[in-house]
Design a protein around this motif. Structure first.
Motif, PDB file in Angstrom:
ATOM      1  N   THR A 172      41.344  39.811  43.296  1.00  0.00           N
ATOM      2  CA  THR A 172      40.234  38.952  42.866  1.00  0.00           C
ATOM      3  C   THR A 172      40.305  38.660  41.375  1.00  0.00           C
ATOM      4  O   THR A 172      40.046  37.524  40.950  1.00  0.00           O
ATOM      5  CB  THR A 172      38.898  39.637  43.200  1.00  0.00           C
ATOM      6  OG1 THR A 172      38.910  40.986  42.691  1.00  0.00           O
ATOM      7  CG2 THR A 172      38.673  39.684  44.698  1.00  0.00           C
ATOM      8  N   ALA A 173      40.683  39.666  40.563  1.00  0.00           N
ATOM      9  CA  ALA A 173      40.796  39.443  39.116  1.00  0.00           C
ATOM     10  C   ALA A 173      41.957  38.522  38.789  1.00  0.00           C
ATOM     11  O   ALA A 173      41.860  37.652  37.898  1.00  0.00           O
ATOM     12  CB  ALA A 173      40.951  40.779  38.396  1.00  0.00           C
ATOM     13  N   ILE A 174      43.067  38.672  39.501  1.00  0.00           N
ATOM     14  CA  ILE A 174      44.216  37.793  39.268  1.00  0.00           C
ATOM     15  C   ILE A 174      43.866  36.361  39.622  1.00  0.00           C
ATOM     16  O   ILE A 174      44.201  35.412  38.889  1.00  0.00           O
ATOM     17  CB  ILE A 174      45.420  38.278  40.086  1.00  0.00           C
ATOM     18  CG1 ILE A 174      45.847  39.673  39.639  1.00  0.00           C
ATOM     19  CG2 ILE A 174      46.588  37.309  39.964  1.00  0.00           C
ATOM     20  CD1 ILE A 174      46.938  40.279  40.496  1.00  0.00           C
ATOM     21  N   LEU A 175      43.161  36.167  40.746  1.00  0.00           N
ATOM     22  CA  LEU A 175      42.784  34.819  41.166  1.00  0.00           C
ATOM     23  C   LEU A 175      41.816  34.189  40.171  1.00  0.00           C
ATOM     24  O   LEU A 175      41.929  32.994  39.857  1.00  0.00           O
ATOM     25  CB  LEU A 175      42.173  34.883  42.561  1.00  0.00           C
ATOM     26  CG  LEU A 175      41.887  33.549  43.241  1.00  0.00           C
ATOM     27  CD1 LEU A 175      43.163  32.750  43.417  1.00  0.00           C
ATOM     28  CD2 LEU A 175      41.212  33.766  44.592  1.00  0.00           C
ATOM     29  N   SER A 176      40.891  34.957  39.648  1.00  0.00           N
ATOM     30  CA  SER A 176      39.952  34.417  38.654  1.00  0.00           C
ATOM     31  C   SER A 176      40.674  34.007  37.385  1.00  0.00           C
ATOM     32  O   SER A 176      40.366  32.967  36.790  1.00  0.00           O
ATOM     33  CB  SER A 176      38.875  35.464  38.343  1.00  0.00           C
ATOM     34  OG  SER A 176      38.122  35.781  39.490  1.00  0.00           O
ATOM     35  N   ASP A 203      34.168  46.470  55.138  1.00  0.00           N
ATOM     36  CA  ASP A 203      33.862  46.701  53.729  1.00  0.00           C
ATOM     37  C   ASP A 203      33.958  45.371  53.004  1.00  0.00           C
ATOM     38  O   ASP A 203      35.039  44.760  52.909  1.00  0.00           O
ATOM     39  CB  ASP A 203      34.847  47.712  53.136  1.00  0.00           C
ATOM     40  CG  ASP A 203      34.432  48.184  51.744  1.00  0.00           C
ATOM     41  OD1 ASP A 203      33.798  47.393  51.008  1.00  0.00           O
ATOM     42  OD2 ASP A 203      34.751  49.334  51.374  1.00  0.00           O
ATOM     43  N   ASP A 204      32.830  44.877  52.472  1.00  0.00           N
ATOM     44  CA  ASP A 204      32.807  43.560  51.823  1.00  0.00           C
ATOM     45  C   ASP A 204      33.740  43.503  50.623  1.00  0.00           C
ATOM     46  O   ASP A 204      34.371  42.469  50.362  1.00  0.00           O
ATOM     47  CB  ASP A 204      31.376  43.218  51.384  1.00  0.00           C
ATOM     48  CG  ASP A 204      30.453  43.021  52.579  1.00  0.00           C
ATOM     49  OD1 ASP A 204      30.975  42.763  53.684  1.00  0.00           O
ATOM     50  OD2 ASP A 204      29.222  43.151  52.410  1.00  0.00           O
ATOM     51  N   ARG A 205      33.847  44.595  49.887  1.00  0.00           N
ATOM     52  CA  ARG A 205      34.710  44.599  48.703  1.00  0.00           C
ATOM     53  C   ARG A 205      36.177  44.436  49.094  1.00  0.00           C
ATOM     54  O   ARG A 205      36.899  43.617  48.509  1.00  0.00           O
ATOM     55  CB  ARG A 205      34.512  45.898  47.923  1.00  0.00           C
ATOM     56  CG  ARG A 205      35.365  46.013  46.660  1.00  0.00           C
ATOM     57  CD  ARG A 205      35.157  47.369  46.015  1.00  0.00           C
ATOM     58  NE  ARG A 205      35.525  48.461  46.907  1.00  0.00           N
ATOM     59  CZ  ARG A 205      36.779  48.882  47.071  1.00  0.00           C
ATOM     60  NH1 ARG A 205      37.778  48.297  46.434  1.00  0.00           N
ATOM     61  NH2 ARG A 205      37.036  49.893  47.888  1.00  0.00           N
ATOM     62  N   ILE A 206      36.611  45.173  50.095  1.00  0.00           N
ATOM     63  CA  ILE A 206      38.002  45.080  50.536  1.00  0.00           C
ATOM     64  C   ILE A 206      38.264  43.725  51.187  1.00  0.00           C
ATOM     65  O   ILE A 206      39.329  43.119  50.987  1.00  0.00           O
ATOM     66  CB  ILE A 206      38.334  46.237  51.489  1.00  0.00           C
ATOM     67  CG1 ILE A 206      38.223  47.577  50.753  1.00  0.00           C
ATOM     68  CG2 ILE A 206      39.726  46.069  52.075  1.00  0.00           C
ATOM     69  CD1 ILE A 206      38.530  48.786  51.610  1.00  0.00           C
ATOM     70  N   ASP A 207      37.294  43.225  51.963  1.00  0.00           N
ATOM     71  CA  ASP A 207      37.461  41.910  52.581  1.00  0.00           C
ATOM     72  C   ASP A 207      37.641  40.828  51.525  1.00  0.00           C
ATOM     73  O   ASP A 207      38.438  39.891  51.701  1.00  0.00           O
ATOM     74  CB  ASP A 207      36.254  41.586  53.455  1.00  0.00           C
ATOM     75  CG  ASP A 207      36.216  42.435  54.719  1.00  0.00           C
ATOM     76  OD1 ASP A 207      37.257  43.041  55.037  1.00  0.00           O
ATOM     77  OD2 ASP A 207      35.155  42.507  55.356  1.00  0.00           O
ATOM     78  N   LYS A 208      36.946  40.948  50.436  1.00  0.00           N
ATOM     79  CA  LYS A 208      37.069  39.970  49.356  1.00  0.00           C
ATOM     80  C   LYS A 208      38.461  40.026  48.728  1.00  0.00           C
ATOM     81  O   LYS A 208      39.051  38.991  48.413  1.00  0.00           O
ATOM     82  CB  LYS A 208      35.987  40.248  48.306  1.00  0.00           C
ATOM     83  CG  LYS A 208      35.840  39.167  47.254  1.00  0.00           C
ATOM     84  CD  LYS A 208      34.669  39.480  46.337  1.00  0.00           C
ATOM     85  CE  LYS A 208      34.509  38.395  45.273  1.00  0.00           C
ATOM     86  NZ  LYS A 208      33.376  38.701  44.352  1.00  0.00           N
ATOM     87  N   GLU A 209      38.991  41.229  48.563  1.00  0.00           N
ATOM     88  CA  GLU A 209      40.339  41.363  48.012  1.00  0.00           C
ATOM     89  C   GLU A 209      41.377  40.776  48.970  1.00  0.00           C
ATOM     90  O   GLU A 209      42.354  40.148  48.532  1.00  0.00           O
ATOM     91  CB  GLU A 209      40.657  42.839  47.743  1.00  0.00           C
ATOM     92  CG  GLU A 209      39.713  43.542  46.772  1.00  0.00           C
ATOM     93  CD  GLU A 209      39.845  43.036  45.344  1.00  0.00           C
ATOM     94  OE1 GLU A 209      40.795  42.270  45.067  1.00  0.00           O
ATOM     95  OE2 GLU A 209      38.993  43.389  44.508  1.00  0.00           O
ATOM     96  N   VAL A 210      41.183  40.969  50.263  1.00  0.00           N
ATOM     97  CA  VAL A 210      42.124  40.441  51.247  1.00  0.00           C
ATOM     98  C   VAL A 210      42.138  38.920  51.206  1.00  0.00           C
ATOM     99  O   VAL A 210      43.208  38.287  51.254  1.00  0.00           O
ATOM    100  CB  VAL A 210      41.759  40.957  52.655  1.00  0.00           C
ATOM    101  CG1 VAL A 210      42.593  40.259  53.725  1.00  0.00           C
ATOM    102  CG2 VAL A 210      41.963  42.460  52.739  1.00  0.00           C
ATOM    103  N   LYS A 211      40.973  38.302  51.103  1.00  0.00           N
ATOM    104  CA  LYS A 211      40.917  36.837  51.045  1.00  0.00           C
ATOM    105  C   LYS A 211      41.532  36.308  49.756  1.00  0.00           C
ATOM    106  O   LYS A 211      42.215  35.281  49.755  1.00  0.00           O
ATOM    107  CB  LYS A 211      39.464  36.384  51.188  1.00  0.00           C
ATOM    108  CG  LYS A 211      38.911  36.572  52.599  1.00  0.00           C
ATOM    109  CD  LYS A 211      37.459  36.177  52.712  1.00  0.00           C
ATOM    110  CE  LYS A 211      36.537  37.259  52.193  1.00  0.00           C
ATOM    111  NZ  LYS A 211      35.117  37.022  52.504  1.00  0.00           N
TER     112      LYS A 211
END
Length: 713
Positions: free
Chosen positions: A394-398, A433-441
């Protein structure tokens, strides 16, 4: 309660009994049981959102089938009871499974079968969609025998990076073939240098290298290479200035052109970084010794800092596996070039340089292809595929969106949106887990960043690159190859992550015990001297591929039906490399050799059936090859033993997990036309023990003690 049995195909007497029994059930407040279920369901909360969808689907089935059959009605009542009880949710699927086995669901009623089929489909879709349902759905799924589970879960396996590497060398499993856990996680293995890949264009999208020659170039690559006195790194762009149009022009990075084209280029001040060089193995090294071998070791140099593993050289090996990591701390732009060399160790003379490869580290850090650390295919926080970069997806994508002047990522339940592009994987499954799901996307968006409009380009995936080695004496002649990858971590607020452990694990000692009990339907080739009836003198051989230890049973004489009884045990000690799924054989090739040479073979048991001849050579009849880590499960009886159990999609077992198995397997042979045919069947029992277990429970070869086997009857 009112039932209408006219549309039901089961017998009227059974419907009347069920209806009478259901109508007599009353609650304390004198309300029907069905009404009580309704009230309980509406009052109690259901924590899992998928169960709400499940209830809506049940309502649809009820409208169609609820008033047609008493047993269907009873089924739906039980379903409402299960879904309304929040305290019973851990046993939800177990209760569903029990309901399906009740009433006339065994096949007496056609409408019940339709209802049960729809409910099962609802349950299956729900279990796939929700992590909570997947967890408790294990009780609903029928457990398979321990033999069929030839692979454990991702967390339970004792795998490491080498497992992923060797799995990547194998071809992808076929669609109809059962894939194991170890075949799921892979990385890219490039057969050339990373910068020479077409999608990366030498990493010159930001900085281009211009060699500076002393004198005029001759056109000869070898001569011109000695004339290079330095390299100028920079970029040159030509555009009109000042702007002659009223339009607001933008650079490639989405910035106004009036602010300058190179506004997004990195500053030219010193940058501290950590460099890790992972050397995997070398391939096809040229021989340097008189015996046609070499003793290679590594030497890695970053400007004036040198590290090597001379003390851990590989003895007489032209394809050595190094498994070494070298770490350096450097400063850009001073430390910009990495040199990896392979040397041949000599005892009496000076060590010889086999070859070297040169890597431009600076271009890999500053390129927009993000070559400083490869992006894996899956996001894991633990295990041998754990995330190994400084920053999360998520940080890399941002940062990418900020760098290219794009809007911030917008995360949806199953996708992520960046500007006008929606990144959505068809294989996405929520883990709960919403946090992990966000990283996967976010990781899926990074892996497919080349699909982003205007600014999209391929990002470097998790990989191993194969680099050619060259010697200064033979500049244009390749001296073998080396497989490696590098990670670059700039100094900043976040410390470098833990290094990947690529140390080669030593082999583990095992003992394989194979008991040959019986054979059946063995091909009869000889004629009885007196009666002329077909017969065969049968015996079985066993061996591990690559080993010299070949063992045989005694002979079963004059078998008239192809049946043979042996009760004979083979014992094979071996060394097993789990990550490579290979057996290791160590032996000295000469009297003056200081170290043993290693040879690797597939971990495969071979059984052969032979015809014994008294006055001539024995006749080979057929063979059976079994990969111990992925062997076909034997049939329970000889009547079901055929070639179908050895097909690619047939059930498989991992003997290193199950430890023991018994069954019937077919022998393959060739007929007179050269076609494969069934030439016999063997009943065998296989047991795999570690060296410690084998020492505690010894067993004799053949029928000998300890653990002596009885004579066949």
């Amino acid at each position: 309660m009112v039932f209408n049995p006219k549309n039901c195909f089961c017998r009227t007497s059974e419907i009347q009994k069920l209806a009478k029994k259901a109508s007599q059930i009353r609650c304390v407040c004198r309300k029907t049981r069905w009404q009580k279920f309704r009230q309980a369901f509406s009052k109690k909360k259901i924590y899992c959102p998928c169960l709400k969808d499940f209830q809506r689907s049940v309502d649809k089935v009820e409208k169609k089938h609820g008033k047609t059959c008493a047993c269907c009605r009873k089924l739906l009542e039980k379903l409402h009871l299960v879904t309304s009880d929040k305290d019973n949710q851990p046993g939800f699927w177990a209760s569903i499974c029990g309901i399906f086995k009740s009433s006339c669901l065994g096949g007496k009623c056609e409408c019940c079968r339709k209802v049960a089929g729809k409910i099962k489909k609802i349950c299956g879709d729900t279990a796939k969609r929700c992590a909570f349902c997947r967890k408790i759905g294990k009780k609903f799924t029928k457990k398979k025998p321990a033999e069929e589970n030839f692979e454990d879960s991702y967390e339970e396996n004792d795998y490491d990076w080498w497992t992923k590497y060797y799995s990547s060398l194998k071809p992808l499993p076929k669609p109809d073939e059962r894939a194991s856990i170890r075949d799921t996680f892979r990385l890219n293995i490039y057969n050339r240098e990373l910068e020479t890949q077409a999608e990366f264009n030498h990493f010159e999208d930001l900085l281009m290298a211009f060699p500076m020659y002393k004198g005029k170039r001759t056109g000869d690559e070898v001569v011109d290479r000695d004339m290079v006195q330095g390299v100028f790194k920079g970029n040159i762009k030509i555009y009109r200035w000042p702007e002659s149009t009223e339009k607001h022009l933008l650079t490639r990075y989405g910035r106004p052109l009036k602010d300058g084209y190179f506004g997004q280029f990195p500053p030219n001040h010193p940058l501290h970084f950590t460099l890790r060089v992972y050397c995997v193995r070398a391939l096809h090294l040229p021989p340097k010794d008189v015996n046609g071998k070499c003793d290679p070791y590594l030497l890695v140099r970053l400007v004036d800092r040198v590290q090597d593993n001379k003390d851990d050289f590989k003895n007489k090996d032209l394809n050595p596996v190094f498994g070494r990591m070298f770490e350096f701390n450097g400063i850009f732009p001073k430390d910009h070039t990495l040199v990896v060399q392979i040397w041949d160790r000599d005892v009496a003379t000076k060590d010889d340089l086999i070859g070297e490869t040169i890597i431009d580290v600076e271009n890999r850090l500053y390129t927009n292809h993000r070559a400083k650390c490869g992006i894996p295919e899956f996001y894991k926080e633990t295990g041998y595929c754990a995330w190994r970069d400084q920053t999360k997806p998520t940080a890399i994508l941002s940062r990418l969106c900020t760098h290219w002047n794009l809007t911030k990522p917008e995360y949806a339940p199953t996708s992520v949106r960046i500007a006008s592009k929606v990144f959505e994987s068809t294989k996405y499954e929520s883990c709960g887990d919403d946090r992990i799901d966000k990283e996967v996307k976010a990781l899926y968006a990074l892996r497919n960043w080349d699909q982003a409009p205007f600014v999209g380009m391929k990002l470097v995936p998790e990989h191993v690159e194969t680099r050619s080695l060259y010697s200064p004496d033979k500049a244009l002649v390749e001296q073998g190859k080396i497989q490696l990858w590098i990670d670059i971590f700039p100094a900043g607020d976040l410390p470098p992550p833990s290094a990947v452990d690529i140390t080669v694990k030593p082999p583990k000692d095992y003992e394989l015990r194979v008991v040959i009990w019986n054979t059946a339907d063995v091909l009869l080739q000889e004629d009885e001297f007196i009666s002329g009836q077909k017969k065969s003198d049968i015996f079985v051989k066993g061996m591990i591929l690559g080993h010299d230890n070949v063992q045989s049973t005694d002979v079963h004489y004059r078998s008239l039906t192809g049946e043979g009884n042996f009760n004979w045990r083979f014992v094979f000690p071996m060394q097993y490399l789990q990550n490579e799924d290979m057996t290791l054989i160590r032996r000295k090739e000469g009297h003056f050799q200081s170290k043993d040479s290693d040879k690797k073979f597939p971990c495969r048991l071979t059984l052969q059936v032979w015809e014994n001849d008294m006055f001539s050579k024995d006749d080979f009849l057929g063979t059976l090859s079994l990969d111990l880590s992925r062997m076909p499960r034997g049939s329970k009886g000889e009547e079901n033993c055929n070639f179908t159990i050895t097909e690619p999609n047939a059930p498989r077992i991992n003997l290193f997990k199950t430890k023991r198995t018994r069954g019937w397997w077919p022998f393959k042979g060739k007929d007179l036309d050269g076609n494969l045919t069934l030439v016999g069947k063997v009943e065998a029992e296989m047991e795999l023990l570690t060296a410690e277990e084998a020492q505690q429970k010894p067993a004799g070869i053949g029928r000998n003690a300890p653990q002596a086997l009885p004579e066949p009857k």
